[in-house]
Motif scaffolding. Structure first.
Motif, PDB file in Angstrom:
ATOM      1  N   PRO A   2       0.829  -1.195   0.000  1.00  0.00           N
ATOM      2  CA  PRO A   2       0.000   0.000   0.000  1.00  0.00           C
ATOM      3  C   PRO A   2       0.862   1.242   0.000  1.00  0.00           C
ATOM      4  CG  PRO A   2      -0.661  -1.547   1.713  1.00  0.00           C
ATOM      5  CD  PRO A   2       0.620  -2.024   1.179  1.00  0.00           C
ATOM      6  N   PRO A   3       0.371   2.312  -0.593  1.00  0.00           N
ATOM      7  CA  PRO A   3       1.141   3.533  -0.668  1.00  0.00           C
ATOM      8  C   PRO A   3       1.542   4.052   0.700  1.00  0.00           C
ATOM      9  CG  PRO A   3      -0.735   3.635  -2.151  1.00  0.00           C
ATOM     10  CD  PRO A   3      -0.884   2.412  -1.367  1.00  0.00           C
ATOM     11  N   SER A   4       0.700   3.899   1.737  1.00  0.00           N
ATOM     12  CA  SER A   4       1.047   4.439   3.047  1.00  0.00           C
ATOM     13  C   SER A   4       2.272   3.753   3.612  1.00  0.00           C
ATOM     14  CB  SER A   4      -0.132   4.268   4.006  1.00  0.00           C
ATOM     15  OG  SER A   4      -0.475   2.910   4.100  1.00  0.00           O
ATOM     16  N   ARG A   5       2.558   2.509   3.212  1.00  0.00           N
ATOM     17  CA  ARG A   5       3.719   1.810   3.708  1.00  0.00           C
ATOM     18  C   ARG A   5       5.000   2.332   3.066  1.00  0.00           C
ATOM     19  NH1 ARG A   5       2.203  -3.333   5.588  1.00  0.00           N
ATOM     20  NH2 ARG A   5       0.239  -3.074   6.708  1.00  0.00           N
ATOM     21  N   LEU A   6       4.897   3.070   1.973  1.00  0.00           N
ATOM     22  CA  LEU A   6       6.072   3.572   1.278  1.00  0.00           C
ATOM     23  C   LEU A   6       6.531   4.914   1.827  1.00  0.00           C
ATOM     24  CD1 LEU A   6       5.022   2.723  -2.372  1.00  0.00           C
ATOM     25  CD2 LEU A   6       6.605   1.467  -0.912  1.00  0.00           C
ATOM     26  N   GLY A   7       5.808   5.418   2.807  1.00  0.00           N
ATOM     27  CA  GLY A   7       6.209   6.682   3.390  1.00  0.00           C
ATOM     28  C   GLY A   7       5.595   7.881   2.725  1.00  0.00           C
ATOM     29  N   GLY A   8       4.849   7.698   1.665  1.00  0.00           N
ATOM     30  CA  GLY A   8       4.228   8.815   0.970  1.00  0.00           C
ATOM     31  C   GLY A   8       2.813   9.022   1.442  1.00  0.00           C
ATOM     32  N   HIS A   9       2.179  10.017   0.855  1.00  0.00           N
ATOM     33  CA  HIS A   9       0.785  10.294   1.172  1.00  0.00           C
ATOM     34  C   HIS A   9      -0.063   9.826   0.005  1.00  0.00           C
ATOM     35  CE1 HIS A   9       1.824  12.594   4.782  1.00  0.00           C
ATOM     36  NE2 HIS A   9       2.820  13.110   4.064  1.00  0.00           N
ATOM     37  N   GLY A  10      -0.371   8.519   0.012  1.00  0.00           N
ATOM     38  CA  GLY A  10      -1.128   7.935  -1.077  1.00  0.00           C
ATOM     39  C   GLY A  10      -2.592   8.294  -0.975  1.00  0.00           C
ATOM     40  N   PRO A  11      -3.363   7.821  -1.918  1.00  0.00           N
ATOM     41  CA  PRO A  11      -4.779   8.160  -1.970  1.00  0.00           C
ATOM     42  C   PRO A  11      -5.552   7.715  -0.740  1.00  0.00           C
ATOM     43  CG  PRO A  11      -4.043   7.198  -4.039  1.00  0.00           C
ATOM     44  CD  PRO A  11      -2.920   7.072  -3.091  1.00  0.00           C
ATOM     45  N   GLU A  12      -5.135   6.600  -0.086  1.00  0.00           N
ATOM     46  CA  GLU A  12      -5.929   6.121   1.030  1.00  0.00           C
ATOM     47  C   GLU A  12      -5.733   6.949   2.285  1.00  0.00           C
ATOM     48  OE1 GLU A  12      -4.897   2.179   2.131  1.00  0.00           O
ATOM     49  OE2 GLU A  12      -2.788   2.502   1.818  1.00  0.00           O
ATOM     50  N   GLU A  13      -4.865   7.954   2.260  1.00  0.00           N
ATOM     51  CA  GLU A  13      -4.682   8.801   3.420  1.00  0.00           C
ATOM     52  C   GLU A  13      -5.492  10.086   3.334  1.00  0.00           C
ATOM     53  OE1 GLU A  13      -0.553   9.526   3.877  1.00  0.00           O
ATOM     54  OE2 GLU A  13      -0.115   7.573   4.727  1.00  0.00           O
ATOM     55  N   THR A  14      -6.109  10.354   2.203  1.00  0.00           N
ATOM     56  CA  THR A  14      -6.845  11.604   2.037  1.00  0.00           C
ATOM     57  C   THR A  14      -8.151  11.548   2.815  1.00  0.00           C
ATOM     58  OG1 THR A  14      -8.031  10.810   0.106  1.00  0.00           O
ATOM     59  CG2 THR A  14      -5.879  11.824  -0.270  1.00  0.00           C
ATOM     60  N   PRO A  15      -8.650  12.706   3.253  1.00  0.00           N
ATOM     61  CA  PRO A  15      -9.923  12.712   3.988  1.00  0.00           C
ATOM     62  C   PRO A  15     -11.057  12.097   3.185  1.00  0.00           C
ATOM     63  CG  PRO A  15      -8.785  14.817   4.236  1.00  0.00           C
ATOM     64  CD  PRO A  15      -8.029  14.057   3.210  1.00  0.00           C
ATOM     65  N   MET A  16     -11.092  12.348   1.866  1.00  0.00           N
ATOM     66  CA  MET A  16     -12.169  11.782   1.049  1.00  0.00           C
ATOM     67  C   MET A  16     -12.113  10.265   1.074  1.00  0.00           C
ATOM     68  SD  MET A  16     -14.779  12.392  -0.783  1.00  0.00           S
ATOM     69  CE  MET A  16     -14.607  14.132  -1.188  1.00  0.00           C
ATOM     70  N   SER A  17     -10.861   9.680   1.003  1.00  0.00           N
ATOM     71  CA  SER A  17     -10.737   8.231   1.010  1.00  0.00           C
ATOM     72  C   SER A  17     -11.115   7.659   2.367  1.00  0.00           C
ATOM     73  CB  SER A  17      -9.305   7.824   0.642  1.00  0.00           C
ATOM     74  OG  SER A  17      -8.999   8.208  -0.677  1.00  0.00           O
ATOM     75  N   LEU A  18     -10.726   8.366   3.441  1.00  0.00           N
ATOM     76  CA  LEU A  18     -11.108   7.908   4.771  1.00  0.00           C
ATOM     77  C   LEU A  18     -12.623   7.893   4.911  1.00  0.00           C
ATOM     78  CD1 LEU A  18      -8.466   9.724   6.993  1.00  0.00           C
ATOM     79  CD2 LEU A  18      -8.596   7.283   6.521  1.00  0.00           C
ATOM     80  N   LYS A  19     -13.262   8.946   4.381  1.00  0.00           N
ATOM     81  CA  LYS A  19     -14.718   9.005   4.440  1.00  0.00           C
ATOM     82  C   LYS A  19     -15.330   7.867   3.644  1.00  0.00           C
ATOM     83  CE  LYS A  19     -18.619  12.035   3.416  1.00  0.00           C
ATOM     84  NZ  LYS A  19     -19.024  13.347   2.882  1.00  0.00           N
ATOM     85  N   SER A  20     -14.767   7.578   2.472  1.00  0.00           N
ATOM     86  CA  SER A  20     -15.280   6.487   1.640  1.00  0.00           C
ATOM     87  C   SER A  20     -15.094   5.148   2.337  1.00  0.00           C
ATOM     88  CB  SER A  20     -14.586   6.498   0.278  1.00  0.00           C
ATOM     89  OG  SER A  20     -15.067   5.463  -0.540  1.00  0.00           O
ATOM     90  N   GLY A  21     -13.923   4.961   2.998  1.00  0.00           N
ATOM     91  CA  GLY A  21     -13.701   3.724   3.729  1.00  0.00           C
ATOM     92  C   GLY A  21     -14.674   3.556   4.869  1.00  0.00           C
ATOM     93  N   THR A  22     -15.004   4.658   5.540  1.00  0.00           N
ATOM     94  CA  THR A  22     -15.974   4.603   6.632  1.00  0.00           C
ATOM     95  C   THR A  22     -17.345   4.196   6.129  1.00  0.00           C
ATOM     96  OG1 THR A  22     -14.747   6.343   7.782  1.00  0.00           O
ATOM     97  CG2 THR A  22     -16.998   5.918   8.513  1.00  0.00           C
ATOM     98  N   VAL A  23     -17.691   4.609   4.926  1.00  0.00           N
ATOM     99  CA  VAL A  23     -18.971   4.197   4.342  1.00  0.00           C
ATOM    100  C   VAL A  23     -19.036   2.681   4.227  1.00  0.00           C
ATOM    101  CG1 VAL A  23     -20.352   4.242   2.234  1.00  0.00           C
ATOM    102  CG2 VAL A  23     -19.375   6.361   3.125  1.00  0.00           C
ATOM    103  N   TRP A  24     -17.940   2.052   3.827  1.00  0.00           N
ATOM    104  CA  TRP A  24     -17.923   0.594   3.722  1.00  0.00           C
ATOM    105  C   TRP A  24     -18.048  -0.050   5.097  1.00  0.00           C
ATOM    106  CZ3 TRP A  24     -18.610  -2.076  -0.545  1.00  0.00           C
ATOM    107  CH2 TRP A  24     -18.411  -1.426  -1.765  1.00  0.00           C
ATOM    108  N   GLN A  25     -17.401   0.538   6.090  1.00  0.00           N
ATOM    109  CA  GLN A  25     -17.526   0.027   7.449  1.00  0.00           C
ATOM    110  C   GLN A  25     -18.970   0.108   7.934  1.00  0.00           C
ATOM    111  OE1 GLN A  25     -15.754   2.495  10.457  1.00  0.00           O
ATOM    112  NE2 GLN A  25     -15.292   0.745  11.787  1.00  0.00           N
ATOM    113  N   LEU A  26     -19.604   1.249   7.713  1.00  0.00           N
ATOM    114  CA  LEU A  26     -20.992   1.423   8.133  1.00  0.00           C
ATOM    115  C   LEU A  26     -21.926   0.499   7.356  1.00  0.00           C
ATOM    116  CD1 LEU A  26     -21.145   5.312   8.483  1.00  0.00           C
ATOM    117  CD2 LEU A  26     -20.992   3.602  10.315  1.00  0.00           C
TER     118      LEU A  26
END
Length: 557
Positions: A2-26
């Motif tokens: 995953p991009p976050s493991r590479l030390g960068g700020h990949g797409p899954e770290e953005t607020p929009m992606s976090l919000k989208s991930g939370t939708v799947w959790q809910l």
């Protein structure tokens, strides 16, 4: 990676992606809540009943029903374990006449619901039926008063019939075990000089214990869910007691209290199955697993193996299927096919198809959620959403009734603002409640099948898509859905057939003046008009053969 493991700020770290991930959790948590809702409502409804009812309930209903249920479960569990294990061992480890044919034919009893087996054998083994009439002719007797077999309407008859229908639940996992994990160990024991009997007791049974436990748990849950066969054969199980308490005595709180006892038994079965598999793991190595080489049997041993494997196929499928074909043909010649059969077949297919589409769609969401939002809560919710298969249809039906009636009252109240003649039973009268029960009960099939397909999709594809800017919804739409079509189709087939065969929930939740093939058969058999139910029973069996063909193809692959 995953991009976050590479030390960068990949797409899954953005607020929009976090919000989208939370939708799947809910989403996963909401689906789990919908599955749990009937069980929670059942508990609440049972608590509304009078506490003083319990002594009467236990003395007059529960004591006898518990005893008969315990005997039935013990007997069926013994038969399915013995038949399923020995037939799987013979098919996997030996070569004898008819082995290839019997290998897939042993799955055929899965196509026949238990209530159809009971319905068929009640006529086949009737004192003036074909079997006893033939025996009396051979022995020279003229009347059933001179000679008759023991009545099939008994606990022993119910145990035997259910055992010969449900043994494939043990046969399937045990045969798969022998064909893969056990092959190397069995070959090693043979090279060390161990005979077939010693190999079976010292190697086969210990290795097969987890698979036997899984199959027995499923078979016993199906036994507990049965209502038609037990009632036809005069065995008053907890399920029959729930139905009669609700329908005949109009005592819904009392039925809910009995259903709670059933739920405790189901939980106990699951815990026993988990304990039987505790600490049981199969270790593999880097070498390719070799197929188990079969020992060629000769003479009486070969024919004994053929007869032993053919007997459950004959009793669990061939005899009742031949009876249904004969009765359906006689009914067709006498008066053709009743027009209402096509109406009932259409209603059955419509209800099953709608439930299948919903269950497959929800199963896809539940299977994808832990990958798109790998949090502990998401994984727990995904597991909770699969517990419906362990809950008998009768329990789901009773738990759903207060939920559906409450929703109907709210919807009717809202519609009352706009019209004076607002409908009262929208969900219950339209079949939506029955579809809810189907989805909650069979969602586990959808989730399990689609998860198995998704496990073959490398997680690196998800990471690659995310690194290219895809949101979780884009990964789901462009990767998970296209690569899961075969798993979705297989799960949909199994769910559709299970919905067609489901009897307890359908009996209790179907709309007024709506009959399915299963309820039509139940009604005719309860009235003793077996010939009028033969066409409906034959249609159910023909539909049930579809997943058997699918399973047979999977085994060959």
């Amino acid at each position: 990676m995953p991009p976050s493991r590479l030390g960068g700020h990949g797409p899954e770290e953005t607020p929009m992606s976090l919000k989208s991930g939370t939708v799947w959790q809910l989403t996963a948590m909401l689906i789990a809540a919908l599955v749990l809702l009937p069980v929670a409502a059942l508990v609440g409804f049972a608590l509304q009943g009078s506490i003083g009812l319990w002594p009467h309930l236990f003395r007059n209903v529960l004591a006898n029903a518990l005893a008969q249920t315990a005997v039935l479960l013990a007997g069926v569990g013994t038969i399915v374990a013995v038949l399923g294990t020995i037939t799987a061992w013979l098919i996997a480890g030996f070569d004898f006449p008819g082995r290839r044919l019997l290998g897939w034919a042993l799955l055929l009893p899965l196509a026949v619901p238990t209530y159809i087996i009971a319905y068929a054998y009640l006529d086949i083994l009737h004192p003036v039926g074909p079997v006893q009439s033939l025996i009396r002719d051979l022995l020279g007797y003229d009347s059933p008063r001179d000679f008759r077999l023991p009545d099939i309407r008994s606990m022993a008859g119910c145990i035997l019939l259910l055992g010969f229908v449900l043994y494939p639940y043990v046969y399937l996992p045990v045969r798969a075990l022998f064909a893969t994990q056990a092959a190397n160990l069995l070959e090693a024991s043979r090279t060390l000089g161990a005979g077939p009997v010693k190999v079976f007791w010292r190697i086969v049974l210990p290795l097969a214990r987890p698979a036997i436990a899984v199959g027995m748990a499923l078979a016993l849950m199906e036994t507990l869910n049965d209502i038609g066969a037990a009632e036809f054969l005069g065995v008053r199980t907890l399920t029959v007691s729930v139905y009669s308490t609700w329908i005949n005595r109009t005592d819904l709180p009392g039925a809910a209290q009995i259903a709670i006892v059933m739920l405790l038994i189901v939980i106990s079965l699951v815990l026993v199955e988990r304990r039987a598999r505790k600490g049981q793991r199969y270790a593999g190595n880097a070498r390719r697993l070799l197929p188990l080489s079969r020992v060629r049997l000769h003479g009486p041993s070969a024919w004994a193996a053929t007869v032993f494997c053919a007997l459950p196929v004959l009793l669990g499928f061939a005899a009742p299927a031949a009876y249904l074909v004969r009765q359906a043909w006689r009914r067709f010649v006498f008066s053709g096919i009743p027009a209402r059969i096509w109406v009932e077949a259409g209603q059955t297919a419509a209800l099953a198809l709608i439930a299948t589409v919903i269950a497959v769609g929800l199963g896809l969401l539940v299977s994808a959620a832990p990958r798109l939002h790998p949090a502990a809560s998401t994984r727990i919710a995904a597991r909770i959403s699969t517990i419906g298969y362990a809950v008998p249809g009768t329990i789901l039906a009773i738990g759903l009734l207060p939920v559906i009636t409450f929703a109907d009252r709210q919807i009717s109240g809202v519609l009352g603002w706009f019209t004076e003649a607002a409908p009262q039973l929208i969900l219950l009268g339209s079949g939506a409640g029955l579809i809810y029960a189907y989805v909650a009960r069979f969602l586990a099939i959808s989730t399990g099948g689609i998860e198995a397909g998704m496990e073959r999709v490398p997680i690196s594809l998800d990471h690659a898509a995310r690194s290219l800017g895809q949101k979780p919804s884009g990964v789901f739409r462009n990767i998970h859905v296209p690569l899961s079509w075969s798993s979705m189709a297989a799960a949909g087939l199994l769910i559709f057939v299970d919905c067609v065969k489901e009897l307890p929930a359908t009996l209790l939740l179907r709309p007024l003046n709506v009959e399915t093939l299963a309820t039509h058969l139940y009604g005719e058999a309860a009235r003793g008009t077996y010939e009028d139910a033969s066409i409906a029973a034959l249609l159910i069996v023909l539909i049930g053969i579809l997943p058997v063909a699918f399973l047979s193809r999977s085994i060959r692959a």
